[in-house]
Design a protein around this motif. Sequence first.
Motif, PDB file in Angstrom:
ATOM      1  N   PRO A  65      92.489 -12.247 -31.832  1.00  0.00           N
ATOM      2  CA  PRO A  65      91.175 -11.695 -31.494  1.00  0.00           C
ATOM      3  C   PRO A  65      90.211 -11.797 -32.676  1.00  0.00           C
ATOM      4  CG  PRO A  65      92.684  -9.915 -31.960  1.00  0.00           C
ATOM      5  CD  PRO A  65      93.485 -11.179 -32.065  1.00  0.00           C
ATOM      6  N   ALA A  66      89.945 -13.015 -33.084  1.00  0.00           N
ATOM      7  CA  ALA A  66      89.035 -13.300 -34.187  1.00  0.00           C
ATOM      8  C   ALA A  66      88.703 -14.781 -34.119  1.00  0.00           C
ATOM      9  CB  ALA A  66      89.661 -12.946 -35.533  1.00  0.00           C
ATOM     10  N   THR A  67      87.694 -15.197 -34.876  1.00  0.00           N
ATOM     11  CA  THR A  67      87.318 -16.604 -34.920  1.00  0.00           C
ATOM     12  C   THR A  67      88.154 -17.305 -35.978  1.00  0.00           C
ATOM     13  OG1 THR A  67      85.068 -16.030 -34.269  1.00  0.00           O
ATOM     14  CG2 THR A  67      85.413 -18.212 -35.176  1.00  0.00           C
ATOM     15  N   VAL A  68      89.050 -18.166 -35.546  1.00  0.00           N
ATOM     16  CA  VAL A  68      89.943 -18.891 -36.440  1.00  0.00           C
ATOM     17  C   VAL A  68      89.822 -20.382 -36.132  1.00  0.00           C
ATOM     18  CG1 VAL A  68      92.309 -19.222 -37.233  1.00  0.00           C
ATOM     19  CG2 VAL A  68      91.540 -16.945 -36.518  1.00  0.00           C
ATOM     20  N   GLY A  69      89.417 -21.162 -37.130  1.00  0.00           N
ATOM     21  CA  GLY A  69      89.374 -22.613 -36.993  1.00  0.00           C
ATOM     22  C   GLY A  69      90.591 -23.220 -37.650  1.00  0.00           C
ATOM     23  N   VAL A  70      91.093 -24.313 -37.078  1.00  0.00           N
ATOM     24  CA  VAL A  70      92.294 -24.964 -37.594  1.00  0.00           C
ATOM     25  C   VAL A  70      91.998 -26.432 -37.864  1.00  0.00           C
ATOM     26  CG1 VAL A  70      94.703 -25.555 -37.156  1.00  0.00           C
ATOM     27  CG2 VAL A  70      93.778 -23.385 -36.309  1.00  0.00           C
ATOM     28  N   VAL A  71      92.319 -26.874 -39.069  1.00  0.00           N
ATOM     29  CA  VAL A  71      92.223 -28.283 -39.451  1.00  0.00           C
ATOM     30  C   VAL A  71      93.649 -28.807 -39.552  1.00  0.00           C
ATOM     31  CG1 VAL A  71      91.370 -29.941 -41.127  1.00  0.00           C
ATOM     32  CG2 VAL A  71      90.108 -27.814 -40.736  1.00  0.00           C
ATOM     33  N   SER A  72      93.984 -29.787 -38.730  1.00  0.00           N
ATOM     34  CA  SER A  72      95.352 -30.290 -38.683  1.00  0.00           C
ATOM     35  C   SER A  72      95.564 -31.381 -39.725  1.00  0.00           C
ATOM     36  CB  SER A  72      95.652 -30.864 -37.297  1.00  0.00           C
ATOM     37  OG  SER A  72      94.911 -32.057 -37.091  1.00  0.00           O
ATOM     38  N   GLN A  73      96.842 -31.693 -39.979  1.00  0.00           N
ATOM     39  CA  GLN A  73      97.158 -32.781 -40.897  1.00  0.00           C
ATOM     40  C   GLN A  73      96.648 -34.114 -40.370  1.00  0.00           C
ATOM     41  OE1 GLN A  73     101.439 -34.098 -40.795  1.00  0.00           O
ATOM     42  NE2 GLN A  73     101.738 -32.101 -39.814  1.00  0.00           N
ATOM     43  N   GLU A  74      96.593 -34.270 -39.049  1.00  0.00           N
ATOM     44  CA  GLU A  74      96.069 -35.502 -38.480  1.00  0.00           C
ATOM     45  C   GLU A  74      94.578 -35.657 -38.778  1.00  0.00           C
ATOM     46  OE1 GLU A  74      97.527 -38.011 -36.945  1.00  0.00           O
ATOM     47  OE2 GLU A  74      99.516 -37.139 -37.180  1.00  0.00           O
ATOM     48  N   THR A  75      93.833 -34.559 -38.693  1.00  0.00           N
ATOM     49  CA  THR A  75      92.410 -34.618 -38.993  1.00  0.00           C
ATOM     50  C   THR A  75      92.180 -34.971 -40.449  1.00  0.00           C
ATOM     51  OG1 THR A  75      91.900 -33.001 -37.270  1.00  0.00           O
ATOM     52  CG2 THR A  75      90.264 -33.289 -39.015  1.00  0.00           C
ATOM     53  N   LEU A  76      92.938 -34.362 -41.347  1.00  0.00           N
ATOM     54  CA  LEU A  76      92.790 -34.664 -42.770  1.00  0.00           C
ATOM     55  C   LEU A  76      93.108 -36.126 -43.058  1.00  0.00           C
ATOM     56  CD1 LEU A  76      94.456 -31.462 -44.277  1.00  0.00           C
ATOM     57  CD2 LEU A  76      92.022 -31.995 -44.186  1.00  0.00           C
ATOM     58  N   ALA A  77      94.165 -36.636 -42.432  1.00  0.00           N
ATOM     59  CA  ALA A  77      94.526 -38.032 -42.658  1.00  0.00           C
ATOM     60  C   ALA A  77      93.493 -38.984 -42.077  1.00  0.00           C
ATOM     61  CB  ALA A  77      95.906 -38.315 -42.061  1.00  0.00           C
ATOM     62  N   ALA A  78      92.964 -38.650 -40.893  1.00  0.00           N
ATOM     63  CA  ALA A  78      91.999 -39.535 -40.237  1.00  0.00           C
ATOM     64  C   ALA A  78      90.667 -39.593 -40.966  1.00  0.00           C
ATOM     65  CB  ALA A  78      91.781 -39.089 -38.791  1.00  0.00           C
ATOM     66  N   THR A  79      90.355 -38.582 -41.778  1.00  0.00           N
ATOM     67  CA  THR A  79      89.099 -38.570 -42.538  1.00  0.00           C
ATOM     68  C   THR A  79      89.313 -38.918 -44.000  1.00  0.00           C
ATOM     69  OG1 THR A  79      89.352 -36.191 -42.889  1.00  0.00           O
ATOM     70  CG2 THR A  79      88.001 -36.894 -41.022  1.00  0.00           C
TER      71      THR A  79
END
Length: 733
Positions: A65-79
């Motif tokens: 019950p809060a705003t939580v954003g998640v950055v995955s290892q795939e996103t980090l690798a793709a950028t």
Amino acid sequence: MGRIRRAFAAQTAVSPVAMGLALCLAGTTTQARAQDASSDVSSTPVAGDILVTARKRTETVQQVPATVGVVSQETLAATSATNLLDLASVAPGINMSRPGISTEVGIKIRGLGSVSFEPSLHTSIGLFADGIYLPHSREFATSMFDVERIEVIRGTQTALVGQNATLGAINMISRKPGNEFAADFRTSYEFEQGSTQFAGGVDLPIAPNMSVRIAGLIVDDQGWVYNRVTQNHEPHRKDTAFRAVLHWEPGDNLDITVVAQRGLNTYRGSAVEYTQTNSPEILDALAGRSGLVDTKLDRINAQDATIKPIDHLRTNRYLLTANFQLGDYTLTSSTGYSDYHENDHEDIDLVPGDYFTRIVKESSRQFSQEVRIASPTDRPLDFIAGVLYTNEKFDNQTVYDLNYPFGPAPGLNLAGSFRTQFSQDTDSISAFGQINYKLAEQLRVTLAGRWTHERKDADLSRVVLRPGLVSLVVFPPYSPFAVKRTDNDLDYLAGVQYDLSNYAMLYASYGKGTKAGGFALSVTLLDEAGFGTETAKTAEIGVKLQDPNRRWLFNIAAFNTDVDGFQQVLIGGPGIIVNSTDLRSRGVEVEAYWRPVEGLQIRLNNTYADAKDKITGNRAPLAPKWSGSAGLNYRTGLHQDLDLILDGSVDYRSRRSYLPDAAAAPTGAPFTPINVSVAVAKHDDSWELRLIGRNLTNELAVNSGGPAPALPAGQIGISERSRTIALQLRGRF
């Protein structure tokens, strides 16, 4: 395809159709009741769910019950992101200021956070790496590699997440070893500036129920600002980092994880430029010739000195975590140690010559021990309770040397040299807990609290190294003296959560968080170095909606945060002063995605934050009203066992300022970089070849800025990074 689907779910997007479906979902409440739906059913993760540990439990991000954003290892690798300074480009809604000369970083969430150049301040956005709290802004300039995910928790989170997380928290979780031998790597070459990077890791089973993962990173990052004097592009960054993670399960009721990491980050040169002056003749005289130093933001500067700008930042982190199963309860012990050592040489005058230099030697050594117990979650009442002890020893020695050939009066030049010595010992102990109680099948309440006792003991002194106006009058000498302060703070959070259905949830919360007072080493008058407690109170209400088949997601939250006694150190009058103030930020956040057809995902993240100084009425620095990202990802079969992957995004932020007095620094125009990547990959993801383009239109904007040293009405700025185009190869076996 399973890994790709999980990577899709770690990002967010929306469409008008998804919004309409989401709004209609509230009408499914009656049907859900008829089917005897409960939070226990919806809490069971399925394929595509994102798991987080933001509340010291493993749960799906839609349950929190809060705003939580998640950055995955795939996103980090793709950028191709490899440094925490890249976080703003992969985690929408985060605003960061790049360090132009040293590794002092500013970071804000919802328009609030720490931007001060004061090294002794603890950041208001708590940074945690594998459970270790990293209190200083310099640690946002370290390597980011081989992570399982990064969790961005918005709002006041001190009660449960951890100390000093008054305005948000960032939680990095390292990849854990698998039970079988496996290896992976990625390497890239960037064509615009010639940067290179290599990252890799290997999983090694070494005994029954025991395995280790060893990972490393090497980065040679060429700069984007051309120095006319040295004829090099700066700043030139080199990162090397190594991590070992050991996981052992000696029995059914015990598991142990050990993490050891070392890193070295080196920055050479400066990205700072002059952007304004009404005294061009002074610049010409300092530079030795007319026109060498321009006064516009164009990714060009002209500086050189006997002391070359260079910054070495060495970091070490060690963690031992043990989980004991005591029946249905889990007892966790987490022991951590971290340190960093920095040597920083800066050419502050930004022109050829030795008119203004700074040398910094700084270190921090921190030990922490946390013990907590967690109950099972399948009962009407569940809880977490624990205690945390931390001790930090912080040392800073800063030498300023000024030798300008002019000053406020004839014969009274801005000259002199002095050394400030600052040492601080911080002891902190806190007790914390959270209770979740199910009032009804679909209604839960949460109460959390943290009591913290913190004591700071500091020793300060300043000595004259070369007499002059600056070292005798502006920054006068001080004999060694000691100061201390003690804070006792109670932080809390109260919330309510209502399930409309298995896949729809309403929540509301109100929380208070504090950051203890302390002492600033950069101030002109050391006997006025003290600053008080910073207190933040956040109210938030939100809705989280998700399709049962994970085809779309729509989350929206409204928030209001008030900060009293916001800690900041500013240039004021002839020197540097502590200038605490009161802030307020209110706004709305949206995150969503939609998968209209197989293989295609459309995503959107947006934050509207109206952040202001309640005393002056000015906008808070580094706080655009609008920021976010919109994009898509598409994967389709190309030929036999090959896939084609397309990924694109438009990141955006509106205008922002960089100092409480907006007129004292260049204004940051809106910044809207376009990013595109194209990849060919084996269907089983055993290899991938990707072309990555960032800021393809080469848009120019100010990243951070401030007043120019010694020049009346002068301003300096640091630009956003220019276009990059990299070819990256990834593989695993």
